[in-house]
Design an enzyme around this catalytic site. Structure first.
Site, PDB file in Angstrom:
ATOM      1  CG  ASP A 462      -1.939   1.089   1.237  1.00  0.00           C
ATOM      2  OD1 ASP A 462      -1.747   2.097   0.532  1.00  0.00           O
ATOM      3  OD2 ASP A 462      -2.938   0.952   1.971  1.00  0.00           O
ATOM      4  CG  HIS A 463       3.063   4.002  -3.193  1.00  0.00           C
ATOM      5  ND1 HIS A 463       4.007   4.711  -2.490  1.00  0.00           N
ATOM      6  CD2 HIS A 463       3.635   3.706  -4.387  1.00  0.00           C
ATOM      7  CE1 HIS A 463       5.091   4.863  -3.223  1.00  0.00           C
ATOM      8  NE2 HIS A 463       4.897   4.252  -4.382  1.00  0.00           N
ATOM      9  NE  ARG A 464      -4.163   3.774   1.275  1.00  0.00           N
ATOM     10  CZ  ARG A 464      -5.343   3.284   1.604  1.00  0.00           C
ATOM     11  NH1 ARG A 464      -6.397   4.104   1.688  1.00  0.00           N
ATOM     12  NH2 ARG A 464      -5.499   1.990   1.847  1.00  0.00           N
TER      13      ARG A 464
END
Length: 492
Positions: A462-464
């Protein structure tokens, strides 16, 4: 006089809202005891045998095998109490469905139950003394056969029906009251509910059809409206799943295309997987990085470990257990990937415990059992838990608690003979490590070309929760431990 109680599908926990009837363990007319399993259901998490909190005689069942029921829907009715024998045996019995609901309504305040520990059962007073009764099988009415829509004639005033004519498939007192108020003969209707059960919609459709005939006489408009009313009733049959031409798997020819097609409902485990994957792709901005690693030394280390084991040391260590141990060590060094995102609170929740899930293919489909508190386990402990959970998954006996709460997932898709993949993150987790097959390949080792055992590792994240630097550092550490297991010993 017997007291007839309705047993509803209980809350099976973990937020589950429905279950599929897999197999009935009792028949109508059977004598059951308190807490006796009466039906086997399949939730999106596991197979569960549901015990009945009442003891007595089964007077009705609801839901055929393969039917999905929501939590709180009726499962069966049981005649309990000293006079329960009269409810189902001796002489000419009255209609069991009608007696069940009328008696349940009269005695709802005094229901007997066992205080069963399943979520949603609750507790009540201790069961009253019951007398054993003779088991009588009561056959259910046959499933309705679809017919071409035809005008519905006005129903005559209801006449008294003797018990010898057989029971009318009506459960709800409200449906009977509606039929009486509108002079509808229930025996003239085809029920759209389970086992031909007559529902309120069936009575309303009959009333509407008669009203149309009465207003328009025998004109063309009257016939048209009558047919429309009959079609609406047929639509109710289809929606209720009782129409013979609408089965869960239906073969036919797709309009405009040649060949056959089939339909398979997204229910149970398959439905849950579909929902989670769709939600993951919809909500998580995922990215994937991968690397090839020389696993020759890891295989050698595993062989040495197992060769050194004695019979009393327990089960041999699997490759999956070593990869799990490496993953735990990597998450300890890169804890950002042991997280979940809460967009409503606009925060990343980083977990102190590592609950490691692993993808397991079973006859029921893909499941993800969870090894809890993996950071506190030894390699041997992780290995033993992986074996136990895998055996339970294949047997279909995993509990909902063993299938939920993961914080990171390990996916060994190499067992399917593939090298790489970009797996979908197991929502609401933040990352998944994928492992391909280990195969001999040409590899430069110590400056020379050699045949080595190579594996492709992929990390979907998850790039968040992190940027590429963190994800790359995690994956590189995993690859280093695979290539040189001593790296793991140095860091733990």
């Amino acid at each position: 006089m017997a007291q007839v109680l309705e047993f509803k599908l209980p809350d099976l926990g973990e937020g589950l809202t429905e279950a599929e009837v897999v197999r009935w363990l009792v028949e109508v007319g059977d004598v059951v005891t308190v807490d006796q399993p009466v039906v086997e259901v399949e939730t999106a998490k596991a197979m569960v045998e549901v015990p009945c909190p009442y003891g007595g005689v089964v007077t009705a069942r609801f839901g055929e095998e393969g039917t999905e029921l929501p939590v709180g829907a009726p499962l069966l009715t049981v005649a309990v109490g000293a006079d329960s024998g009269g409810a189902v045996s001796g002489g000419a019995p009255e209609e069991p469905a009608e007696r069940a609901l009328q008696t349940a309504a009269e005695h709802a305040a005094s229901e007997e139950s066992s205080g069963n520990v399943l979520v949603g059962y609750g507790t009540a007073a201790a069961p009253a003394r019951r007398r054993r009764v003779r088991s009588v099988r009561v056959s259910a009415p046959p499933a309705p056969t679809p017919a071409a829509p035809a005008p519905v004639a006005p129903a005559p005033a209801p006449a008294s029906v003797s018990a010898a004519d057989g029971p009318v498939p009506v459960i709800s007192p409200l449906v009977r009251k509606l039929a009486r108020e509108n002079d509808v003969d229930l025996r003239s209707l085809v029920g759209s509910g389970p086992d031909g059960l007559i529902l309120r919609a069936d009575v309303e459709a009959a009333v509407e059809a008669r009203r149309v005939v009465g207003q328009a006489g025998t004109s063309d408009e009257a016939r048209k409206r009558t047919i429309e009313a009959a079609v609406r009733q047929d639509d109710e049959l289809i929606r209720a799943g009782r129409h013979e031409a609408r089965q869960s798997v239906e073969a036919g020819e797709e309009p405009g295309k040649a060949g056959l097609y089939s339909r398979h409902p997204l229910t149970g485990l398959r439905g849950l997987v579909a929902d989670k994957m769709s939600r993951s792709r919809r909500e998580i901005p995922e990215a994937t990085c991968w690397v090839d690693a020389d696993a020759t030394e890891l295989l050698a280390a595993r062989k040495a470990m197992n060769d050194a084991m004695s019979d009393r040391d327990g089960q041999k260590v699997s490759l999956l257990a070593l990869l799990a141990r490496i993953s735990v060590a990597a998450l300890t060094r890169f804890p950002a990937l042991n997280s979940a995102v809460d967009m409503e609170a606009r925060e990343v929740r980083q977990f102190a415990d590592i609950h490691l899930g692993f993808a397991a293919q079973t006859p029921r489909g893909l499941v993800v059992p969870v090894v809890r508190h993996s950071q506190s386990r030894t390699t041997g402990s992780i290995n033993a838990e992986l074996i136990r959970l895998t055996e339970s998954a294949r047997a279909g006996t995993l509990t909902p608690g063993e299938l939920t709460g993961g914080t990171f997932t390990l996916n060994n898709y190499g067992v399917f003979g593939v090298d790489g993949s970009t797996p979908i993150i197991n929502h609401p987790e933040a990352a998944m490590l994928g492992v391909g097959r280990i195969v001999p390949k040409p590899w430069v080792h110590q400056g020379e070309l050699a045949v080595r055992h190579v594996v492709q590792l992929s990390l979907t994240f998850d790039h968040r929760v992190c940027d590429g630097g963190t994800a790359g550092g995690f994956l590189r550490y995993v690859a280093d431990c695979v290539e040189q297991p001593a790296v793991l010993l140095r860091s733990v």
